[in-house]
Design a protein around this motif. Sequence first.
Motif, mmCIF file in Angstrom:
data_model
loop_
_atom_site.group_PDB
_atom_site.id
_atom_site.type_symbol
_atom_site.label_atom_id
_atom_site.label_comp_id
_atom_site.label_asym_id
_atom_site.label_seq_id
_atom_site.Cartn_x
_atom_site.Cartn_y
_atom_site.Cartn_z
ATOM 1 N N GLU A 212 0.827 -1.207 0.000
ATOM 2 C CA GLU A 212 0.000 0.000 0.000
ATOM 3 C C GLU A 212 0.863 1.259 0.000
ATOM 4 O O GLU A 212 0.541 2.246 -0.670
ATOM 5 C CB GLU A 212 -0.922 0.000 1.235
ATOM 6 C CG GLU A 212 -2.041 -1.025 1.201
ATOM 7 C CD GLU A 212 -1.545 -2.434 1.479
ATOM 8 O OE1 GLU A 212 -0.389 -2.565 1.951
ATOM 9 O OE2 GLU A 212 -2.298 -3.396 1.238
ATOM 10 N N ASP A 213 1.970 1.221 0.771
ATOM 11 C CA ASP A 213 2.869 2.375 0.793
ATOM 12 C C ASP A 213 3.499 2.610 -0.581
ATOM 13 O O ASP A 213 3.604 3.754 -1.041
ATOM 14 C CB ASP A 213 3.975 2.160 1.827
ATOM 15 C CG ASP A 213 3.429 2.086 3.239
ATOM 16 O OD1 ASP A 213 2.405 2.730 3.495
ATOM 17 O OD2 ASP A 213 4.022 1.378 4.077
ATOM 18 N N LEU A 214 3.916 1.527 -1.236
ATOM 19 C CA LEU A 214 4.529 1.661 -2.552
ATOM 20 C C LEU A 214 3.531 2.195 -3.579
ATOM 21 O O LEU A 214 3.873 3.054 -4.406
ATOM 22 C CB LEU A 214 5.073 0.307 -3.007
ATOM 23 C CG LEU A 214 6.229 -0.275 -2.176
ATOM 24 C CD1 LEU A 214 6.599 -1.660 -2.667
ATOM 25 C CD2 LEU A 214 7.440 0.639 -2.234
ATOM 26 N N ILE A 215 2.287 1.681 -3.517
ATOM 27 C CA ILE A 215 1.256 2.157 -4.446
ATOM 28 C C ILE A 215 0.968 3.642 -4.209
ATOM 29 O O ILE A 215 0.821 4.429 -5.153
ATOM 30 C CB ILE A 215 -0.031 1.320 -4.294
ATOM 31 C CG1 ILE A 215 0.230 -0.118 -4.778
ATOM 32 C CG2 ILE A 215 -1.183 1.936 -5.068
ATOM 33 C CD1 ILE A 215 -0.918 -1.066 -4.510
ATOM 34 N N GLY A 216 0.897 4.043 -2.930
ATOM 35 C CA GLY A 216 0.642 5.439 -2.616
ATOM 36 C C GLY A 216 1.754 6.356 -3.097
ATOM 37 O O GLY A 216 1.494 7.424 -3.666
ATOM 38 N N LYS A 217 3.004 5.937 -2.892
ATOM 39 C CA LYS A 217 4.135 6.753 -3.349
ATOM 40 C C LYS A 217 4.177 6.816 -4.875
ATOM 41 O O LYS A 217 4.492 7.859 -5.461
ATOM 42 C CB LYS A 217 5.446 6.187 -2.794
ATOM 43 C CG LYS A 217 5.614 6.381 -1.291
ATOM 44 C CD LYS A 217 6.936 5.851 -0.805
ATOM 45 C CE LYS A 217 7.106 6.082 0.677
ATOM 46 N NZ LYS A 217 7.170 7.517 1.029
ATOM 47 N N PHE A 218 3.867 5.681 -5.537
ATOM 48 C CA PHE A 218 3.863 5.672 -6.997
ATOM 49 C C PHE A 218 2.764 6.588 -7.535
ATOM 50 O O PHE A 218 2.984 7.344 -8.488
ATOM 51 C CB PHE A 218 3.652 4.252 -7.506
ATOM 52 C CG PHE A 218 3.630 4.141 -9.004
ATOM 53 C CD1 PHE A 218 4.807 4.171 -9.736
ATOM 54 C CD2 PHE A 218 2.423 4.019 -9.692
ATOM 55 C CE1 PHE A 218 4.789 4.081 -11.119
ATOM 56 C CE2 PHE A 218 2.390 3.927 -11.073
ATOM 57 C CZ PHE A 218 3.581 3.949 -11.787
ATOM 58 N N ALA A 219 1.584 6.537 -6.915
ATOM 59 C CA ALA A 219 0.482 7.401 -7.350
ATOM 60 C C ALA A 219 0.826 8.877 -7.143
ATOM 61 O O ALA A 219 0.510 9.725 -7.987
ATOM 62 C CB ALA A 219 -0.793 7.036 -6.588
ATOM 63 N N ALA A 220 1.493 9.189 -6.026
ATOM 64 C CA ALA A 220 1.885 10.581 -5.785
ATOM 65 C C ALA A 220 2.904 11.039 -6.834
ATOM 66 O O ALA A 220 2.847 12.179 -7.311
ATOM 67 C CB ALA A 220 2.475 10.712 -4.376
ATOM 68 N N GLY A 221 3.827 10.148 -7.200
ATOM 69 C CA GLY A 221 4.803 10.496 -8.230
ATOM 70 C C GLY A 221 4.158 10.722 -9.580
ATOM 71 O O GLY A 221 4.507 11.678 -10.297
ATOM 72 N N VAL A 222 3.210 9.855 -9.942
ATOM 73 C CA VAL A 222 2.493 10.018 -11.215
ATOM 74 C C VAL A 222 1.715 11.331 -11.229
ATOM 75 O O VAL A 222 1.672 12.038 -12.242
ATOM 76 C CB VAL A 222 1.553 8.820 -11.453
ATOM 77 C CG1 VAL A 222 0.647 9.078 -12.656
ATOM 78 C CG2 VAL A 222 2.354 7.542 -11.663
ATOM 79 N N SER A 223 1.118 11.662 -10.089
ATOM 80 C CA SER A 223 0.366 12.917 -10.000
ATOM 81 C C SER A 223 1.281 14.126 -10.191
ATOM 82 O O SER A 223 0.919 15.089 -10.884
ATOM 83 C CB SER A 223 -0.342 13.003 -8.640
ATOM 84 O OG SER A 223 -1.026 14.227 -8.510
ATOM 85 N N MET A 224 2.474 14.054 -9.599
ATOM 86 C CA MET A 224 3.421 15.162 -9.760
ATOM 87 C C MET A 224 3.881 15.290 -11.210
ATOM 88 O O MET A 224 3.983 16.402 -11.743
ATOM 89 C CB MET A 224 4.626 14.927 -8.844
ATOM 90 C CG MET A 224 4.314 15.073 -7.367
ATOM 91 S SD MET A 224 3.908 16.764 -6.905
ATOM 92 C CE MET A 224 5.499 17.548 -7.155
#
Length: 320
Positions: A212-224
């Motif tokens: 879940e942490d990895l998915i959240g960080k990946f989603a935040a990176g994609v958003s940026m």
Amino acid sequence: MAIKRTKAEKKQAYDKKLCQLLDEYTKVLIAVADNVGSNQLQEIRKGLRGDSIVLMGKNTLIRRCIKAHADKTGNTDYLELIPLLVGNVGLIFTKGDLKEVREEVAKYKVGAPARVGLVAPVDVVVPPGNTGLDPSQTSFFQVLNIPTKINKGTVEIITPVELIKKGDKVGSSESALLAKLGIRPFSYGLVITNVYDGGSVFSPEVLDLTEEDLIGKFAAGVSMVASLSLALSYPTLAAAPHMFINAYKNVLAVAVETDYSYPHADKIKEYLKDPSKFAVAAPVAAADSGAGAAAAPKEEEKKDEPAEESDDDMGFSLFD
């Protein structure tokens, strides 16, 4: 009788052993071994036996062996370990799961007394209660400004007292008092400081990350990336859906303001000409969904009624 080996022979044997480990293993945990005794280290070796090996030694010797192995084999990945060999450290070579090995190492911690001159790794708080000491021992408490009272012939601490703060050195009075109270405030063991895996070195905190942490960080990176791409008008895979939607909005706006039209734009133009159509369409859709949901129970009731009648007359009449 065992033959005593010379220092040169011991270094050659150590070099050979380390080179074999470097050839066989690709995962290494770097651990600090401050205040860890030989018996405690032996227990850790027993606990890790099977898929892990703990190797201790002089840092200069380990550095020299790693450099010689890199020159001999051409594998320079292990050179990343050299800057980490500072202080009293050891290497844990493993084939198992890195997180499980770290958790297993953390189990082998031993309580230790507060010796004079040690730097406190944690805050030391003396709890309130009866100490079991006779009134002649009150001088220790008075020197350290610990409030006490005499209760049934023994010294009792009234309130909890923070005796030593983290990072402070242990004084002679604090050490003597904790020894009299039988408190062993510190615990020592191997502390994992860095992790090496296939040429990459990272913090052991990375092992605590979940999916879940990895998915959240990946989603935040994609958003940026998408935000930056939209701001610069630079097309990327992350920003493409937003660009298509914005482009469609622009085309739709042009169609609404001009005579140009297409099927999807016609609907929008109709709603703009007569907004009441949109207001009526929404309740009708809601009513249809409600009627469909209510119709299902009614059909079930209708199906149940004939079944009851068939049970009463059994399919024939008394006058037949």
